[in-house]
Scaffold this motif. Structure first.
Motif, PDB file in Angstrom:
ATOM      1  N   LEU A 347      -1.892   1.438   3.860  1.00  0.00           N
ATOM      2  CA  LEU A 347      -1.811   0.194   4.624  1.00  0.00           C
ATOM      3  C   LEU A 347      -1.550  -0.998   3.702  1.00  0.00           C
ATOM      4  N   ARG A 348      -2.201  -1.010   2.538  1.00  0.00           N
ATOM      5  CA  ARG A 348      -1.972  -2.116   1.596  1.00  0.00           C
ATOM      6  C   ARG A 348      -0.514  -2.147   1.144  1.00  0.00           C
ATOM      7  N   ALA A 349       0.075  -0.958   0.980  1.00  0.00           N
ATOM      8  CA  ALA A 349       1.493  -0.910   0.619  1.00  0.00           C
ATOM      9  C   ALA A 349       2.348  -1.532   1.713  1.00  0.00           C
ATOM     10  N   LYS A 350       2.067  -1.191   2.965  1.00  0.00           N
ATOM     11  CA  LYS A 350       2.859  -1.720   4.077  1.00  0.00           C
ATOM     12  C   LYS A 350       2.648  -3.223   4.236  1.00  0.00           C
ATOM     13  N   MET A 351       1.423  -3.684   4.039  1.00  0.00           N
ATOM     14  CA  MET A 351       1.169  -5.119   4.126  1.00  0.00           C
ATOM     15  C   MET A 351       1.921  -5.861   3.026  1.00  0.00           C
ATOM     16  N   ALA A 352       1.979  -5.274   1.828  1.00  0.00           N
ATOM     17  CA  ALA A 352       2.730  -5.898   0.741  1.00  0.00           C
ATOM     18  C   ALA A 352       4.212  -5.966   1.079  1.00  0.00           C
ATOM     19  N   LEU A 353       4.757  -4.913   1.691  1.00  0.00           N
ATOM     20  CA  LEU A 353       6.166  -4.928   2.084  1.00  0.00           C
ATOM     21  C   LEU A 353       6.439  -6.014   3.108  1.00  0.00           C
ATOM     22  N   ARG A 354       5.501  -6.221   4.024  1.00  0.00           N
ATOM     23  CA  ARG A 354       5.690  -7.269   5.029  1.00  0.00           C
ATOM     24  C   ARG A 354       5.756  -8.653   4.380  1.00  0.00           C
ATOM     25  N   LYS A 355       5.109  -8.784   3.224  1.00  0.00           N
ATOM     26  CA  LYS A 355       5.161 -10.053   2.497  1.00  0.00           C
ATOM     27  C   LYS A 355       6.328 -10.103   1.525  1.00  0.00           C
ATOM     28  N   GLY A 356       7.088  -9.018   1.435  1.00  0.00           N
ATOM     29  CA  GLY A 356       8.215  -8.981   0.513  1.00  0.00           C
ATOM     30  C   GLY A 356       7.837  -8.668  -0.913  1.00  0.00           C
ATOM     31  N   ASP A 357       6.598  -8.212  -1.136  1.00  0.00           N
ATOM     32  CA  ASP A 357       6.127  -7.916  -2.493  1.00  0.00           C
ATOM     33  C   ASP A 357       6.346  -6.432  -2.780  1.00  0.00           C
ATOM     34  N   VAL A 358       7.553  -6.085  -3.200  1.00  0.00           N
ATOM     35  CA  VAL A 358       7.914  -4.686  -3.401  1.00  0.00           C
ATOM     36  C   VAL A 358       7.161  -4.090  -4.590  1.00  0.00           C
ATOM     37  N   ALA A 359       6.932  -4.878  -5.625  1.00  0.00           N
ATOM     38  CA  ALA A 359       6.245  -4.361  -6.815  1.00  0.00           C
ATOM     39  C   ALA A 359       4.826  -3.927  -6.470  1.00  0.00           C
ATOM     40  N   THR A 360       4.100  -4.759  -5.738  1.00  0.00           N
ATOM     41  CA  THR A 360       2.735  -4.394  -5.330  1.00  0.00           C
ATOM     42  C   THR A 360       2.764  -3.206  -4.385  1.00  0.00           C
ATOM     43  N   ALA A 361       3.725  -3.187  -3.471  1.00  0.00           N
ATOM     44  CA  ALA A 361       3.841  -2.057  -2.544  1.00  0.00           C
ATOM     45  C   ALA A 361       4.068  -0.767  -3.312  1.00  0.00           C
ATOM     46  N   THR A 362       4.914  -0.808  -4.311  1.00  0.00           N
ATOM     47  CA  THR A 362       5.204   0.392  -5.104  1.00  0.00           C
ATOM     48  C   THR A 362       3.941   0.916  -5.771  1.00  0.00           C
ATOM     49  N   ALA A 363       3.152   0.001  -6.343  1.00  0.00           N
ATOM     50  CA  ALA A 363       1.900   0.409  -6.990  1.00  0.00           C
ATOM     51  C   ALA A 363       0.914   0.963  -5.971  1.00  0.00           C
ATOM     52  N   ASN A 364       0.843   0.355  -4.806  1.00  0.00           N
ATOM     53  CA  ASN A 364      -0.098   0.821  -3.781  1.00  0.00           C
ATOM     54  C   ASN A 364       0.318   2.174  -3.214  1.00  0.00           C
ATOM     55  N   TYR A 365       1.617   2.391  -3.097  1.00  0.00           N
ATOM     56  CA  TYR A 365       2.087   3.707  -2.643  1.00  0.00           C
ATOM     57  C   TYR A 365       1.655   4.797  -3.626  1.00  0.00           C
ATOM     58  N   ALA A 366       1.749   4.512  -4.907  1.00  0.00           N
ATOM     59  CA  ALA A 366       1.346   5.500  -5.907  1.00  0.00           C
ATOM     60  C   ALA A 366      -0.138   5.831  -5.770  1.00  0.00           C
ATOM     61  N   ARG A 367      -0.971   4.814  -5.511  1.00  0.00           N
ATOM     62  CA  ARG A 367      -2.400   5.056  -5.327  1.00  0.00           C
ATOM     63  C   ARG A 367      -2.653   5.861  -4.055  1.00  0.00           C
ATOM     64  N   ALA A 368      -1.892   5.561  -3.002  1.00  0.00           N
ATOM     65  CA  ALA A 368      -2.064   6.300  -1.748  1.00  0.00           C
ATOM     66  C   ALA A 368      -1.708   7.764  -1.928  1.00  0.00           C
ATOM     67  N   ALA A 369      -0.597   8.026  -2.603  1.00  0.00           N
ATOM     68  CA  ALA A 369      -0.166   9.407  -2.808  1.00  0.00           C
ATOM     69  C   ALA A 369      -1.196  10.190  -3.606  1.00  0.00           C
ATOM     70  N   ALA A 370      -1.841   9.528  -4.565  1.00  0.00           N
ATOM     71  CA  ALA A 370      -2.846  10.210  -5.385  1.00  0.00           C
ATOM     72  C   ALA A 370      -4.148  10.413  -4.629  1.00  0.00           C
ATOM     73  N   ALA A 371      -4.429   9.564  -3.641  1.00  0.00           N
ATOM     74  CA  ALA A 371      -5.723   9.613  -2.948  1.00  0.00           C
ATOM     75  C   ALA A 371      -5.750  10.578  -1.780  1.00  0.00           C
ATOM     76  N   PHE A 372      -4.612  10.821  -1.145  1.00  0.00           N
ATOM     77  CA  PHE A 372      -4.606  11.710   0.019  1.00  0.00           C
ATOM     78  C   PHE A 372      -4.764  13.166  -0.425  1.00  0.00           C
ATOM     79  N   PRO A 373      -5.647  13.926   0.204  1.00  0.00           N
ATOM     80  CA  PRO A 373      -5.713  15.373  -0.080  1.00  0.00           C
ATOM     81  C   PRO A 373      -4.406  16.039   0.334  1.00  0.00           C
ATOM     82  N   SER A 374      -3.968  16.997  -0.445  1.00  0.00           N
ATOM     83  CA  SER A 374      -2.684  17.641  -0.155  1.00  0.00           C
ATOM     84  C   SER A 374      -2.714  18.434   1.142  1.00  0.00           C
TER      85      SER A 374
END
Length: 674
Positions: A347-374
Motif C-alpha cells: 500500500l505504501r508503494a501505491k500511495m507513493a506512486l499516487r504522489k509521483g514518488d517513483v523512487a520511494t515506491a520502488t523501495a517500498n515494492y522491494a520491502r513488500a516482495a520480501a515481506a510476503f510469504p511465498s
C-alpha cells in the motif's frame, strides 16, 4: 455451524466473493487472464481484494491442543446391534430390546434415537447416563454423548421429513442455552486433555457454541468462537464468520455493529468482509446501486476509523479497505501504525506512486516482495472486464515491480521479476520475452532459467498427443525457438524445440529453404522445395514461427485475432509507463512487413512466389502454385489475392479451373515441367 439468523441472505452473496462492484456479461471464449502490462497505470494503482477464507483463518491462533480439520472419512457401517436399535419403530420398542452391546453404546444409541424423534428430555437423560458411567466404560461414546447432550439442550434437532420444520424450530430457553454452552466447552477441554476426536467434535462444538452466542445476542463472543474454529482449518467456521460479517455491515443492522464495534475481532471481521467481499454488497437485498455500496463501505470505514486504536491488529487490512474505497487520507493515517507486513509496504508503494514518488515506491515494492510469504494466496478474482487473476501477492507485487523496471530500461530485470509469477502472468512474460528482450538477451535468460525437460516429450499432433499443458519453462523455450526461426537461425532454434514433431518439422522446413536457395540445383527442384516450404509454413506456421502474442496469439492457437497490444499507447488516457526505448524495441520485434494476424501465411505466399519465379510461366505448376498461394490469404487479404491472380493472367496459361482461382486449386505437378 450455519446460523438461522442469517439464512435470509441470498446464496449468491456467498459465491460471488471476489468480483468488482459491477458485473458485466462475460465475453465469449476462454477465461481470459488479467494482463498486468495491458494497462500498466491501472495495474500499479489498483489494490486487489483479499480472500475471505485466508483472512478468516488468521483471526485466531492455531491451537495445538485441538485437531487440524481435514475432510472426514466416510463413516463406517454401524454394528448390527446398533443398526437393530436404530431400526426400531419407537423409542419404547428400542428400550425393551435385548442387544449385545456395551452399556455406553446402548445408552448412547437410545439417546440418539430419542434425539432423532425430537424428544430432547429423553435424549438428554440418556446422554447423561453415558456420562455417569465410569470413565473406563465410556470409551469413545463419552465425547459423543457430551456433544450430543449440548445439541439436545439447545434444541438443535434434525429437520422433520414433513411440514418444512427446520433444525431451529425447537430452540431452547436461555437457561438451557447457557448450560449447552458449558457442555460444548467441556467437549473442547476434553479433547485438549487428550480425548481422541476423529469426528472433529471439538471443532463442531466451537461452532455450536458460536451459534448459541448469536442466539443470546453476544455477537463478539460468537465471532471469537467461529474464529477459533476457522483457525483449525474447519471451513464451517469460515462460512459462519461470513454470515456474521455480512450481517454486521448491512445498513439495517448498524445498531448491532455499533454495539459490538469496540471488540477488536469484530473490527477485523467487518474489515475483512469489505476488503475481500465488497462486491457482494451489490447483491444483497434489493440489488444495491454502486452509489449505495459506496455509502455503505464509507460508513463502515468511518465507524472503524472512530473506534480502532493504535496498533489495531487489522490496520493493514483496514488501510487496504480505505484505499479501495478511495479514502486516501485515512489510508495514510492507518499506514503510520500498520507495521511492516507485505500488505502495508504494498500500500505504501501505491500511495507513493499516487504522489509521483517513483523512487520511494520502488523501495517500498522491494520491502513488500520480501515481506510476503511465498505461499500466501488470495485465490481467483475477476475484474470489471471479467478477466481472471489468481492473486498470489508476492507474484503480483513482483509483476508491478517489473513494470517499474521496464520503465527504467532494466529489461532483463523486469523479465526476472515477472517470471516469478510465470504460471499466472504467462501472457505478460511472453510480451516481454517476445517484444522487449533482444534475441540474445532472451536466449541467455532461457539458458539460465528454463532448462530442457528431464523426460522427453511426446509428439504434439492430433489425437496422438494427450494435450497435457506445457509448463511455462517449456512454453518459453518454444517461444525462443520460434523467434530464432523467424530470423533464420534454424540450427539454434532446433535446440529449443522440445516437442519432437515440432523439432522435426522445423528441421525439414530449414532443409527445404536451403534446397530452394541452392543456385547450383535444378530450378524446378528448387521451385518444388520452395513450394513445399511454403505449404509447411502455411499449415504449421503457428507452431514454427508464430508469435505467442501480437499479432498471431499462438497462446490461443490462433483462435482469436486480437486480444490487445501491451505496447500500444495510442488510446491511453492515463500514464502508459512505456518509455520511448521500450516502445522502439517492441516495434522492431514485429514483422517488417505484413504485421497482421497469422502473419506467417503472407510469408508462405512470398515463398510460393519464389517458387513461381523459378517455373516456366506457361506451365501447370506455375499456375497451381499461384492459385494455392492466393487461397492462403484471399479471405483476409483480397488485395494480395488479386495481385496473384493478375500475375497469373498476365503470364500463365488458362485452365478449366481458372474461374475458381484461389478457391479451387489443383496440386502443382512439378514433374510435368520438361
Amino acid at each position: 455451524m450455519l446460523r438461522p439468523e442469517f439464512s435470509r441472505f441470498p446464496l449468491k452473496m456467498l459465491v460471488i466473493s471476489a468480483l468488482g462492484i459491477a458485473l458485466p456479461g462475460q465475453a465469449c471464449g476462454p477465461d481470459f487472464p488479467y494482463r498486468l502490462l495491458l494497462d500498466r497505470n491501472a495495474t500499479l494503482l489498483y489494490m486487489p481484494e483479499g480472500n475471505y477464507a485466508f483472512e478468516a483463518s488468521r483471526l485466531a491462533t492455531f491451537d495445538d491442543g485441538l485437531p487440524r480439520w481435514q475432510q472426514p472419512a466416510e463413516p463406517e457401517a454401524p454394528a448390527p446391534a446398533i443398526a437393530q436399535l436404530r431400526g426400531s419403530s419407537s423409542l419404547a420398542e428400542a428400550e425393551q430390546m435385548k442387544v449385545d452391546l456395551p452399556e455406553a453404546a446402548r445408552l448412547y444409541t437410545l439417546g440418539a434415537l430419542a434425539f432423532h424423534l425430537r424428544d430432547g428430555a429423553k435424549a438428554a437423560d440418556y446422554f447423561r447416563q453415558v456420562l455417569a458411567l465410569p470413565a473406563e466404560q465410556q470409551s469413545d461414546w463419552g465425547l459423543k454423548a457430551r456433544y450430543s447432550l449440548g445439541r439436545a439442550l439447545m434444541g438443535d434437532f434434525p429437520a422433520q421429513e414433513e411440514g418444512g420444520a427446520t433444525a431451529t424450530d425447537g430452540r431452547a430457553e436461555p437457561a438451557a442455552l447457557r448450560e449447552a454452552l458449558q457442555v460444548f466447552g467441556e467437549v473442547v477441554e476434553a479433547v485438549k486433555a487428550g480425548a481422541p476426536d476423529p469426528a472433529y467434535l471439538s471443532l463442531a462444538s466451537l461452532g455450536q457454541a458460536g451459534r448459541i452466542s448469536v442466539w443470546l445476542g453476544d455477537l463478539p463472543g460468537a465471532a471469537h468462537l467461529y474464529a477459533r474454529q476457522a483457525a483449525q482449518g474447519d471451513p464451517v467456521g469460515g462460512l459462519s464468520l461470513q454470515y456474521l460479517s455480512a450481517y454486521l455491515i448491512k445498513t439495517a443492522n448498524r445498531a448491532a455493529l455499533e454495539k459490538s464495534i469496540d471488540d477488536p475481532l469484530i473490527q477485523q471481521l467487518v474489515t475483512i468482509e469489505l476488503f475481500t467481499r465488497s462486491g457482494n454488497l451489490q447483491w444483497a437485498d434489493n440489488n444495491n446501486s454502486p452509489e449505495d455500496v459506496a455509502r455503505t463501505v464509507s460508513g463502515v470505514v468511518e465507524l472503524l476509523g472512530r473506534h480502532v486504536k493504535t496498533g489495531f491488529a487489522g490496520s493493514d487490512r483496514l488501510a487496504a479497505l480505505a484505499y479501495r474505497a478511495g479514502n486516501y487520507p485515512l489510508t495514510e493515517t492507518l499506514l503510520k501504525n500498520a507495521g511492516d507486513g507485505g500488505l502495508s509496504w504494498w500500500l505504501r508503494a501505491k500511495m507513493a506512486l499516487r504522489k509521483g514518488d517513483v523512487a520511494t515506491a520502488t523501495a517500498n515494492y522491494a520491502r513488500a516482495a520480501a515481506a510476503f510469504p511465498s505461499d500466501e494466496s488470495w485465490g481467483d478474482q475477476r475484474n470489471e472486464s471479467f478477466e481472471q487473476e489468481n492473486i498470489v501477492p508476492v507474484c503480483r507485487v513482483s509483476g508491478e515491480q517489473a513494470i517499474l523496471a521496464l520503465n527504467r530500461g532494466e529489461y532483463v530485470q523486469a523479465m526476472t521479476l515477472l517470471y516469478r509469477g510465470k504460471d499466472i502472468y504467462w501472457q505478460d512474460v511472453a510480451d516481454i520475452a517476445e517484444r522487449v528482450l533482444t534475441l540474445d538477451e532472451l536466449r541467455q535468460f532461457v539458458d539460465k532459467n528454463a532448462p530442457p525437460p528431464a523426460t522427453p516429450l511426446k509428439p504434439r499432433a492430433g489425437e496422438q498427443y494427450d494435450w497435457q499443458p506445457l509448463t511455462p519453462d517449456l512454453q518459453l523455450r518454444e517461444l525462443l525457438a520460434r523467434r530464432l526461426m523467424r530470423v533464420g537461425r534454424y540450427e539454434d532454434a532446433l535446440r529449443y524445440f522440445d516437442i519432437p514433431n515440432y523439432r522435426q518439422s522445423a528441421q525439414e522446413l530449414a532443409g527445404l529453404l536451403a534446397q530452394g536457395a541452392d543456385k547450383k540445383s535444378n530450378k524446378v527442384a528448387r521451385a518444388g522445395a520452395y513450394y513445399q516450404a511454403a505449404v509447411r509454413l502455411r499449415t504449421e506456421g503457428m507452431a514454427l514461427t508464430g508469435y505467442e502474442m501480437t499479432p498471431d496469439y499462438a497462446v490461443y492457437e490462433g483462435s482469436f485475432s486480437y486480444l490487445g497490444d501491451a505496447f500500444d499507447t495510442r488510446e491511453r488516457k492515463e500514464k502508459s509507463w512505456i518509455s520511448v526505448a521500450e516502445a522502439s524495441r517492441a516495434k522492431q520485434s514485429l514483422p517488417v512487413a505484413d504485421q497482421r494476424f497469422l502473419h506467417y501465411r503472407w510469408q508462405a505466399v512470398k515463398l510460393a512466389e519464389k517458387a513461381a519465379d523459378l517455373l516456366p510461366p506457361k506451365s501447370q505448376p506455375y499456375a497451381a502454385v499461384l492459385c494455392n498461394a492466393a487461397g492462403w490469404v484471399i479471405a483476409r487479404d483480397a488485395k494480395t489475392g488479386r495481385a496473384l491472380y493478375k500475375r497469373y493472367i498476365a503470364n500463365g496459361t488458362q485452365y478449366d479451373w481458372t474461374p475458381g482461382f484461389g478457391y479451387n486449386c489443383p496440386k502443382p505437378d512439378f514433374g510435368s515441367v520438361k
